[in-house]
Design a protein around this motif. Structure first.
Motif, PDB file in Angstrom:
ATOM      1  N   SER A  19       0.817  -1.227  -0.163  1.00  0.00           N
ATOM      2  CA  SER A  19      -0.096   0.055  -0.043  1.00  0.00           C
ATOM      3  C   SER A  19       0.815   1.429  -0.173  1.00  0.00           C
ATOM      4  CB  SER A  19      -1.054  -0.025   1.297  1.00  0.00           C
ATOM      5  OG  SER A  19      -0.144  -0.044   2.444  1.00  0.00           O
ATOM      6  N   GLY A  20       2.211   1.201   0.233  1.00  0.00           N
ATOM      7  CA  GLY A  20       3.144   2.183   0.161  1.00  0.00           C
ATOM      8  C   GLY A  20       3.176   2.692  -1.107  1.00  0.00           C
ATOM      9  N   THR A  21       2.485   2.143  -2.176  1.00  0.00           N
ATOM     10  CA  THR A  21       2.632   2.674  -3.573  1.00  0.00           C
ATOM     11  C   THR A  21       1.630   3.878  -3.659  1.00  0.00           C
ATOM     12  OG1 THR A  21       0.884   1.045  -3.941  1.00  0.00           O
ATOM     13  CG2 THR A  21       2.744   0.304  -4.905  1.00  0.00           C
ATOM     14  N   THR A  22       1.227   4.419  -2.352  1.00  0.00           N
ATOM     15  CA  THR A  22       0.898   5.817  -2.244  1.00  0.00           C
ATOM     16  C   THR A  22       1.984   6.866  -2.900  1.00  0.00           C
ATOM     17  OG1 THR A  22       1.443   5.620   0.069  1.00  0.00           O
ATOM     18  CG2 THR A  22      -1.008   5.608  -0.851  1.00  0.00           C
ATOM     19  N   ALA A  23       3.122   6.188  -2.815  1.00  0.00           N
ATOM     20  CA  ALA A  23       4.580   7.064  -3.233  1.00  0.00           C
ATOM     21  C   ALA A  23       4.398   7.201  -4.715  1.00  0.00           C
ATOM     22  CB  ALA A  23       5.745   6.225  -3.255  1.00  0.00           C
ATOM     23  N   LEU A  24       3.463   6.695  -5.344  1.00  0.00           N
ATOM     24  CA  LEU A  24       3.546   6.939  -6.820  1.00  0.00           C
ATOM     25  C   LEU A  24       2.666   8.247  -7.083  1.00  0.00           C
ATOM     26  CD1 LEU A  24       2.595   3.470  -8.420  1.00  0.00           C
ATOM     27  CD2 LEU A  24       4.561   4.450  -7.940  1.00  0.00           C
ATOM     28  N   GLY A  25       1.657   8.494  -6.071  1.00  0.00           N
ATOM     29  CA  GLY A  25       0.825   9.667  -6.153  1.00  0.00           C
ATOM     30  C   GLY A  25       1.792  10.960  -5.796  1.00  0.00           C
ATOM     31  N   GLY A  26       2.625  10.808  -4.841  1.00  0.00           N
ATOM     32  CA  GLY A  26       3.634  11.821  -4.517  1.00  0.00           C
ATOM     33  C   GLY A  26       4.606  12.170  -5.625  1.00  0.00           C
ATOM     34  N   LEU A  27       4.985  10.891  -6.394  1.00  0.00           N
ATOM     35  CA  LEU A  27       5.756  11.565  -7.754  1.00  0.00           C
ATOM     36  C   LEU A  27       5.052  12.156  -8.414  1.00  0.00           C
ATOM     37  CD1 LEU A  27       7.461   7.792  -7.949  1.00  0.00           C
ATOM     38  CD2 LEU A  27       8.592   9.752  -6.848  1.00  0.00           C
ATOM     39  N   HIS A  28       3.643  11.823  -8.912  1.00  0.00           N
ATOM     40  CA  HIS A  28       3.036  12.732  -9.870  1.00  0.00           C
ATOM     41  C   HIS A  28       2.810  14.087  -9.227  1.00  0.00           C
ATOM     42  CE1 HIS A  28       1.633  10.059 -12.816  1.00  0.00           C
ATOM     43  NE2 HIS A  28       1.603   9.026 -12.271  1.00  0.00           N
ATOM     44  N   LEU A  29       2.691  14.352  -8.080  1.00  0.00           N
ATOM     45  CA  LEU A  29       2.718  15.788  -7.618  1.00  0.00           C
ATOM     46  C   LEU A  29       3.831  16.507  -7.794  1.00  0.00           C
ATOM     47  CD1 LEU A  29       0.608  15.433  -4.318  1.00  0.00           C
ATOM     48  CD2 LEU A  29      -0.382  16.139  -6.573  1.00  0.00           C
ATOM     49  N   LEU A  30       4.904  15.923  -7.586  1.00  0.00           N
ATOM     50  CA  LEU A  30       6.340  16.444  -7.660  1.00  0.00           C
ATOM     51  C   LEU A  30       6.672  16.597  -9.201  1.00  0.00           C
ATOM     52  CD1 LEU A  30       8.479  14.235  -5.078  1.00  0.00           C
ATOM     53  CD2 LEU A  30       7.685  16.570  -4.999  1.00  0.00           C
ATOM     54  N   ALA A  31       6.141  15.912  -9.934  1.00  0.00           N
ATOM     55  CA  ALA A  31       6.354  16.148 -11.362  1.00  0.00           C
ATOM     56  C   ALA A  31       5.606  17.212 -11.988  1.00  0.00           C
ATOM     57  CB  ALA A  31       6.304  14.591 -12.096  1.00  0.00           C
ATOM     58  N   HIS A  32       4.372  17.225 -11.451  1.00  0.00           N
ATOM     59  CA  HIS A  32       3.387  18.505 -12.114  1.00  0.00           C
ATOM     60  C   HIS A  32       2.894  19.352 -11.187  1.00  0.00           C
ATOM     61  CE1 HIS A  32       3.055  15.285 -15.322  1.00  0.00           C
ATOM     62  NE2 HIS A  32       2.477  14.523 -14.478  1.00  0.00           N
ATOM     63  N   SER A  33       3.823  19.595 -10.063  1.00  0.00           N
ATOM     64  CA  SER A  33       3.231  20.715  -9.108  1.00  0.00           C
ATOM     65  C   SER A  33       3.173  21.868  -9.583  1.00  0.00           C
ATOM     66  CB  SER A  33       4.377  20.707  -7.976  1.00  0.00           C
ATOM     67  OG  SER A  33       4.201  21.816  -7.072  1.00  0.00           O
ATOM     68  N   ALA A  45       4.270  12.801   0.661  1.00  0.00           N
ATOM     69  CA  ALA A  45       3.652  11.559   0.507  1.00  0.00           C
ATOM     70  C   ALA A  45       4.758  10.575   0.069  1.00  0.00           C
ATOM     71  CB  ALA A  45       2.422  11.797  -0.777  1.00  0.00           C
ATOM     72  N   THR A  46       5.613  11.106  -0.662  1.00  0.00           N
ATOM     73  CA  THR A  46       6.733  10.242  -1.206  1.00  0.00           C
ATOM     74  C   THR A  46       7.600   9.725  -0.226  1.00  0.00           C
ATOM     75  OG1 THR A  46       6.715  11.346  -3.165  1.00  0.00           O
ATOM     76  CG2 THR A  46       8.738   9.749  -2.837  1.00  0.00           C
ATOM     77  N   THR A  47       8.107  10.699   0.544  1.00  0.00           N
ATOM     78  CA  THR A  47       9.029  10.071   1.810  1.00  0.00           C
ATOM     79  C   THR A  47       8.348   8.970   2.936  1.00  0.00           C
ATOM     80  OG1 THR A  47      10.071  12.046   1.875  1.00  0.00           O
ATOM     81  CG2 THR A  47      10.464  10.803   3.393  1.00  0.00           C
ATOM     82  N   LEU A  48       7.024   9.456   3.051  1.00  0.00           N
ATOM     83  CA  LEU A  48       6.347   8.597   4.169  1.00  0.00           C
ATOM     84  C   LEU A  48       5.763   7.308   3.633  1.00  0.00           C
ATOM     85  CD1 LEU A  48       3.815  11.140   6.133  1.00  0.00           C
ATOM     86  CD2 LEU A  48       6.127  10.121   6.540  1.00  0.00           C
ATOM     87  N   ALA A 198      -1.234   8.943   1.885  1.00  0.00           N
ATOM     88  CA  ALA A 198      -2.309   9.063   1.000  1.00  0.00           C
ATOM     89  C   ALA A 198      -3.100  10.235   1.243  1.00  0.00           C
ATOM     90  CB  ALA A 198      -3.236   7.862   1.396  1.00  0.00           C
ATOM     91  N   SER A 199      -3.388  10.685   2.390  1.00  0.00           N
ATOM     92  CA  SER A 199      -4.001  12.038   2.675  1.00  0.00           C
ATOM     93  C   SER A 199      -3.370  13.319   2.103  1.00  0.00           C
ATOM     94  CB  SER A 199      -4.224  12.205   4.139  1.00  0.00           C
ATOM     95  OG  SER A 199      -5.002  11.019   4.748  1.00  0.00           O
ATOM     96  N   ALA A 200      -1.843  13.315   2.127  1.00  0.00           N
ATOM     97  CA  ALA A 200      -1.343  14.175   1.785  1.00  0.00           C
ATOM     98  C   ALA A 200      -1.267  14.443   0.225  1.00  0.00           C
ATOM     99  CB  ALA A 200       0.351  14.195   2.079  1.00  0.00           C
ATOM    100  N   ALA A 201      -1.340  13.181  -0.471  1.00  0.00           N
ATOM    101  CA  ALA A 201      -1.188  13.040  -1.797  1.00  0.00           C
ATOM    102  C   ALA A 201      -2.713  13.516  -2.329  1.00  0.00           C
ATOM    103  CB  ALA A 201      -1.086  11.548  -2.409  1.00  0.00           C
ATOM    104  N   ALA A 202      -3.947  13.225  -1.743  1.00  0.00           N
ATOM    105  CA  ALA A 202      -4.885  13.622  -2.140  1.00  0.00           C
ATOM    106  C   ALA A 202      -5.368  14.898  -2.018  1.00  0.00           C
ATOM    107  CB  ALA A 202      -6.053  12.673  -1.373  1.00  0.00           C
ATOM    108  N   VAL A 203      -4.851  15.604  -1.025  1.00  0.00           N
ATOM    109  CA  VAL A 203      -4.808  17.009  -0.570  1.00  0.00           C
ATOM    110  C   VAL A 203      -4.121  17.763  -1.726  1.00  0.00           C
ATOM    111  CG1 VAL A 203      -4.428  18.949   0.793  1.00  0.00           C
ATOM    112  CG2 VAL A 203      -5.364  16.833   1.710  1.00  0.00           C
TER     113      VAL A 203
END
Length: 212
Positions: A19-33, A45-48, A198-203
């Motif tokens: 479930s730590g693949t929530t990192a993928l959401g963090g990576l998308h945010l970093l790429a498209h911030s 999100a990526t680090t946690l 997951a919450s950080a990635a969603a927000v």
């Protein structure tokens, strides 16, 4: 059918790690911030998530080691690293060549199947270690395919790798220091981390799409 009683905690550990693949959401945010706030949330999100991935798989292995007996035959599951590395290498070459437009989707699908196989493998003692290896391969391929899909520039890629490295070191340090009696509590703690990620990635995604 069902899960062997002794494997309930290892199964939770490997499920949390996957479930730590929530990192993928963090990576998308970093790429498209589009703002510093989104970048911070993506970094969090990526680090946690990476803390959870690395720590979760180490805890799973430590739990499974508790069931080993001195007279058990030798195990060679580490050899699965070779086909795993070969798959990652072939994906990397194919992705960089630009000749296979569907390779990212294919890699993502294979990643999902490996993760499902990992969870299924933890249902019995006979396949538990193979399940753990399958889960690790699935997560690794999922991260690689996300990098391939995003094609981040050098500075963004460096920050992604740095954040994941930091999270991985933290997860390794935490998991290796835990004594056997505290392993189930550690699984619960890692689960809390992935929930926060997951919450950080969603927000962050909400803000990035004009929500605030």
């Amino acid at each position: 059918l069902g899960v062997t009683h002794a494997l309930h905690s290892p199964l939770m550990a490997v499920t949390n790690a996957i479930s730590g693949t929530t990192a993928l959401g963090g990576l998308h945010l970093l790429a498209h911030s589009t703002s510093p706030a989104v970048t911070m949330l993506g970094a969090l999100a990526t680090t946690l998530s990476t803390v959870n991935i690395v720590g979760g798989f180490i805890v799973t292995t430590k739990m499974l080691d508790m069931f080993k007996r001195p007279d058990d035959p030798p195990e060679y599951y580490s050899y699965y690293a070779y086909p795993g590395a070969l798959t990652l290498g072939l994906y990397g070459v194919g992705s960089m060549s630009g000749k296979f437009p569907e390779i990212d989707a294919a890699a993502s699908t294979l990643s999902g199947l490996l993760c499902i196989g990992g969870i299924g493998g933890l249902a019995s003692q006979q396949t538990a270690r193979l399940g753990a290896v399958s889960g690790q391969a699935g997560v690794a391929l999922g991260i690689a395919s996300t990098f391939g899909h995003l094609h981040p520039n050098f500075s963004t890629a460096a920050s992604m790798v740095g954040l994941m490295g930091l999270g991985g070191l933290a997860g390794q340090s935490i998991a290796q220091r835990v004594d056997p009696t505290s392993l189930p509590q550690t699984v619960a703690a890692f689960h809390s981390l992935v929930g926060l990620a997951a919450s950080a990635a969603a927000v962050g995604d909400y803000i990035n799409n004009g929500g605030c």
